[in-house]
Every structure is written in structure tokens, then in C-alpha cells.
Design a protein around this motif. Structure first.
Motif, mmCIF file in Angstrom:
data_model
loop_
_atom_site.group_PDB
_atom_site.id
_atom_site.type_symbol
_atom_site.label_atom_id
_atom_site.label_comp_id
_atom_site.label_asym_id
_atom_site.label_seq_id
_atom_site.Cartn_x
_atom_site.Cartn_y
_atom_site.Cartn_z
ATOM 1 N N GLY A 70 43.080 54.340 45.629
ATOM 2 C CA GLY A 70 42.745 53.776 44.332
ATOM 3 C C GLY A 70 42.791 52.259 44.257
ATOM 4 O O GLY A 70 42.816 51.695 43.163
ATOM 5 N N LEU A 71 42.778 51.585 45.409
ATOM 6 C CA LEU A 71 42.796 50.120 45.362
ATOM 7 C C LEU A 71 41.380 49.566 45.151
ATOM 8 O O LEU A 71 40.395 50.164 45.574
ATOM 9 C CB LEU A 71 43.402 49.556 46.639
ATOM 10 C CG LEU A 71 44.911 49.777 46.755
ATOM 11 C CD1 LEU A 71 45.405 49.361 48.123
ATOM 12 C CD2 LEU A 71 45.660 49.021 45.667
ATOM 13 N N GLU A 72 41.324 48.421 44.486
ATOM 14 C CA GLU A 72 40.059 47.747 44.230
ATOM 15 C C GLU A 72 39.622 47.022 45.490
ATOM 16 O O GLU A 72 40.439 46.388 46.161
ATOM 17 C CB GLU A 72 40.240 46.701 43.121
ATOM 18 C CG GLU A 72 40.687 47.268 41.800
ATOM 19 C CD GLU A 72 39.685 48.255 41.249
ATOM 20 O OE1 GLU A 72 38.519 47.875 41.046
ATOM 21 O OE2 GLU A 72 40.062 49.420 41.027
ATOM 22 N N CYS A 73 38.319 47.069 45.771
ATOM 23 C CA CYS A 73 37.863 46.387 46.986
ATOM 24 C C CYS A 73 38.142 44.893 46.888
ATOM 25 O O CYS A 73 38.545 44.278 47.876
ATOM 26 C CB CYS A 73 36.402 46.683 47.276
ATOM 27 S SG CYS A 73 35.251 45.617 46.475
ATOM 28 N N MET A 74 38.000 44.300 45.699
ATOM 29 C CA MET A 74 38.206 42.851 45.621
ATOM 30 C C MET A 74 39.676 42.459 45.810
ATOM 31 O O MET A 74 39.964 41.317 46.147
ATOM 32 C CB MET A 74 37.639 42.279 44.316
ATOM 33 C CG MET A 74 36.127 42.102 44.318
ATOM 34 S SD MET A 74 35.451 41.205 45.761
ATOM 35 C CE MET A 74 36.112 39.554 45.494
ATOM 36 N N ALA A 75 40.578 43.398 45.611
ATOM 37 C CA ALA A 75 41.988 43.095 45.895
ATOM 38 C C ALA A 75 42.148 42.960 47.417
ATOM 39 O O ALA A 75 42.788 42.030 47.903
ATOM 40 C CB ALA A 75 42.895 44.188 45.353
ATOM 41 N N HIS A 99 45.461 34.828 45.653
ATOM 42 C CA HIS A 99 45.263 35.114 44.225
ATOM 43 C C HIS A 99 44.079 36.053 44.082
ATOM 44 O O HIS A 99 43.231 36.132 44.977
ATOM 45 C CB HIS A 99 45.041 33.808 43.449
ATOM 46 C CG HIS A 99 43.826 33.062 43.888
ATOM 47 N ND1 HIS A 99 43.800 32.256 45.010
ATOM 48 C CD2 HIS A 99 42.570 33.030 43.394
ATOM 49 C CE1 HIS A 99 42.588 31.743 45.168
ATOM 50 N NE2 HIS A 99 41.821 32.202 44.203
ATOM 51 N N PRO A 100 44.003 36.767 42.950
ATOM 52 C CA PRO A 100 42.905 37.718 42.798
ATOM 53 C C PRO A 100 41.585 37.011 42.487
ATOM 54 O O PRO A 100 41.543 36.140 41.623
ATOM 55 C CB PRO A 100 43.346 38.587 41.615
ATOM 56 C CG PRO A 100 44.305 37.742 40.853
ATOM 57 C CD PRO A 100 44.949 36.800 41.822
#
Ligand code: GLU
Length: 439
Positions: free
Chosen positions: A257-262, A277-278
Motif C-alpha cells: 500500500g505504499l505510494e510510488c512517489m514515496a 522530503h515528499p
């Protein structure tokens, strides 16, 4: 000069966070320089490489937002490698060796016992035609080593600066095994030349290989790519990540469930002089990208940091960026709850809180207060100002303020003592449900 880089995974497994970093640093370099990015499957190990892993890697790369301009398979290029190998043999750069793995091992141990570096002694170079024929008659097949020049190789590494390696300190690398199969080195060098790779950006575990690869490149062609070797990614405990391949595969992080941009933000920024940083947009990472920002110290990958980054990223993500991935909610819902989630799937919890049929037990001392609050509930239409209008009225009509006023209301309306702003939740709950819950 237009740049061409490559990401060269072996399809013998899925890619993990360290490979993702290799892919992204190359991808950012290509975007920054307006160049091309080649996805090259290093699948010369035909026994261990599978189509399934290759497909999986393609999915992972696409999910990371990378669009290769070209995809190449080493297994389709054996004819070309054979041609170059024949030429290198003819020109004396490749020589046959007949030692078994055991023999080599014993020789290395003897060298070590005498305090000598375990470098191949080139005994095979002195074999006579008769000796070779005798080995062949015994049924031995040769493996083939590249004859290094045994002198200093120098290059200016875009991350490490000037590098000097004396190839006299290295064993002549084995390029072809007894069974005729290729080790990684020769196909990689040939492909880098044939595909016009201008920059090889990879981990520092390849620095020593690079010295030999530069010599091999020069034996084949006039051009040698520019190299950049970044430091390795270690776990928060300072140990290598390879043992945790599975749990740190891009597939399992995505399914977790992690975001690709993270992941993109972390792997692009870790080990650089920039703060981690995000970033919601790759453009920001491209603008700040500079290989010179990568340091020599090992980069630390901390899963807890990835989780925090994921939450921070969601807290600033627009509804338009998530709406296709949620089959519930609307913009007002998203803006209300995004600050209270760590993973996108957590939003469902708040959707349930809003829509469930809640029956809360009200503490005896709050009963009169809640009954009063219920009477004062404003009429619809409701918006984000309704909460203030309502609680102002309750304040005026009761002795309560602050926590003693808000907590019983939050508890009765959501069943919880924490959560998103009630000003945002109340209109989503709606008047009828609020009345029911306040009963
Ligand atoms: N397949 C190689 C690896 O994964 C590629 C290394 C390189 O970039 O040259 O180590």
C-alpha cells in the motif's frame, strides 16, 4: 551530445529498493539531460532468468513512473557476443585456461597463506600447444580470461572524482565459462558500446569491474562511457539490504500500500546532500537532480522513514491524484481525512466512520449535555461553517467549553476520541445521521 543511460536488471528475481534507486538515478539523469533511458535485461543466465520475472520488472519500472525509450534483451544478442569474443581471441586479448574451480581455490589459499594477494598467476598463458591438447584430450574445456594490460586505468567518476586502479592488482577476469556461457562482464561492455551508452551510473560495488571494463571497451572500440558510482544503500542497521530482498521488493512495497512517489522521493534523495522530503511530482526531483550531490558515505534506507514519507505525501496529495484509486468518497471527504492516514487504504476506515450506523453509549454525566446539543443542531444546508455555528450555540446554552465540550461530541459522532477536524466531518456525516448518533 545527447545522453543515453541504461538500467540493467537480471530477470532472476523481482527488483528491490536498491535496484529502484539504480533505475531512478538513471531515469532522473535522462530526464535532466533530455536523454534516453534503456531498460536492458541482463538475462545471459538463461537457467535462472524467466519471462515472468522480466514481466514483473516491467510492471515495477512502469509503476515507478519510468518509461524506457527502448528495451533490450542480452539473450537475443549471443551472436554478437560470439563475434566480439572471436575477434578478441584472434587479437590475443582472450586466452584459454584449463584450471578447475578446485585448483584455482587451492592456488588462492596458498597465495593467501604466503601473504600474497589472491590474484590469478596467469599460468595458462604459458601452456604449450601440447599441454592444451592434453587437457582437451582429458575432456577439459577451457574458460576464457581477458588479458589485462597490467597498468593504471584512470577515469573521472562523476560521483567519486578521479579514480586510479592498477590492473596489475587484479586477476584477469573470466569472460566465458567452460560451457561457453558468458559472465556478466563482456555482454555488458559490448552492449554499452553498441547501444551508445554515454553514462554508466551504478553502485560502487562495480568500481573495480570498471577498471577491467574500461580496458575491454578500449580493446573493442574507441569510445568509453563516462562512469558514476554511487555509494551502496544499507539498512538502518548498517547492514546490506540483499538479505531482505523479498520484503523490500517493489512489488511487495506496492502491495503493502505504499505510494510510488514515496519510494521515488526516498530513493532519489537518500544519500544526497538534499533533505529527504515528499515530492508529488517527479519534476521537482528532476530540477534538483545533480549527481554531484551524491556522497561517498553509504546511504541509509530506513523503512520507518519510508512510512513517514508516505504519510506526509498523502497529506499533501490532491483528490484528483487519488480519485481513480478509490471507489468511494469525494473531494470534501478526501480533504477531511487525508491528514489522518498513513496509507491510502486507511481512508476506508474514515469512510466507514462517516457512514456506519453508530450506537454510542453516552456517559451519564454527558447525557443532558448531548440532549441539549441535539436540540441545537442547525437545520440544513450544511457546510464547513456548520460546526462552529452549532458549537457556539452549545457553548452559549451550556456551561461547557474546550475539551469538555468537544470531546463528548466527537465521541458520540464518531465513536472515537481522535480523528479529522469535526468541522470537515460533520457535513459528511449529515444531519440525519448526526441526529441518530446524538440520540
Ligand atoms: N546486471 C548488473 C547488475 O545488476 C548490471 C550492473 C551494471 O549496471 O553494469 O549488477
Amino acid at each position: 551530445m545527447s545522453t543515453i543511460v541504461r538500467f540493467a536488471p537480471s530477470p532472476t528475481g523481482r527488483i528491490h529498493i536498491g535496484n529502484a534507486r539504480a533505475a531512478l538515478l538513471n531515469w532522473l539523469f535522462a530526464l535532466k539531460t533530455g536523454g534516453q533511458f534503456i531498460l536492458r535485461y541482463d538475462d545471459t543466465d538463461t537457467a535462472r532468468s524467466t519471462q515472468e520475472f522480466a514481466d514483473g520488472i516491467k510492471t515495477d519500472v512502469a509503476w515507478l513512473g519510468i518509461t524506457p525509450s527502448r528495451v533490450e534483451w542480452q539473450s537475443k544478442r549471443f551472436g554478437r557476443y560470439d563475434e566480439v569474443a572471436a575477434d578478441l581471441r584472434a587479437r590475443g586479448f582472450l586466452y584459454p585456461c584449463y584450471e578447475t574451480a578446485d585448483e584455482l581455490d587451492r592456488r588462492r589459499k596458498r597465495q593467501q597463506a604466503r601473504g600474497l594477494p589472491p590474484v590469478y598467476d596467469r599460468a595458462a598463458l604459458n601452456l604449450t600447444a601440447e599441454e592444451k591438447a592434453a587437457f582437451e584430450a582429458e575432456g577439459r574445456k577451457p574458460h576464457w580470461r581477458f588479458k589485462l594490460a597490467q597498468k593504471a586505468v584512470e577515469w573521472t567518476d562523476l560521483i567519486r572524482g578521479p579514480v586510479h586502479i592498477d590492473t596489475a592488482t587484479l586477476s584477469d577476469p573470466i569472460l566465458i565459462r567452460e560451457d561457453g556461457s558468458y559472465l556478466y562482464t563482456l555482454p555488458s561492455v559490448i552492449d554499452d558500446i553498441d547501444f551508445g551508452i554515454t553514462h554508466v551510473i551504478r553502485g560502487e560495488d562495480h568500481v573495480v569491474n570498471t577498471a577491467a571494463q574500461i580496458e575491454i571497451s578500449r580493446a573493442i572500440s574507441q569510445t568509453v562511457p563516462v562512469y558514476a558510482h554511487y555509494s551502496m544503500l544499507l539498512g538502518a542497521d548498517g547492514k546490506g539490504l540483499s538479505k531482505r530482498m523479498g520484503s523490500l521488493s517493489i512489488q511487495s512495497l506496492r502491495e503493502g500500500g505504499l505510494e510510488c512517489m514515496a519510494i521515488v522521493s526516498l530513493t532519489s534523495l537518500v544519500g544526497t546532500s538534499d533533505n529527504i522530503h515528499p515530492c508529488t511530482d517527479i519534476k521537482e526531483l528532476v530540477d534538483g537532480f545533480d549527481l554531484g550531490k551524491l556522497g561517498r558515505a553509504p546511504a541509509r534506507f530506513d523503512e520507518a522513514e519510508l512510512a513517514t514519507l508516505n504519510a506526509k505525501l498523502l497529506h499533501m496529495t490532491a483528490w484528483s491524484a487519488v480519485k481513480d484509486r478509490l471507489d468511494y468518497g469525494n473531494e470534501a471527504f478526501w480533504l477531511a481525512v487525508r491528514g489522518n492516514i498513513e496509507k491510502l487504504a486507511d481512508a476506508k476506515f474514515w469512510d466507514d466512520v462517516i457512514h456506519q450506523n453508530l450506537k454510542m453509549n453516552v456517559a451519564t454525566e454527558d447525557m443532558a449535555f448531548i440532549a441539549k446539543a441535539r436540540e441545537l443542531l442547525p437545520v440544513e444546508p450544511w457546510d464547513h461553517t456548520t460546526w462552529k455555528v452549532w458549537t457556539d450555540a452549545i457553548k452559549a446554552a451550556s456551561e461547557r467549553k474546550g475539551k469538555t465540550l468537544f470531546m463528548p461530541l466527537r465521541h458520540v459522532l464518531t465513536g472515537l476520541d481522535h480523528g479529522p477536524e469535526l468541522a470537515a466531518l460533520l457535513p459528511l456525516i449529515g444531519r440525519q445521521k448526526a441526529l441518530d448518533r446524538l440520540k
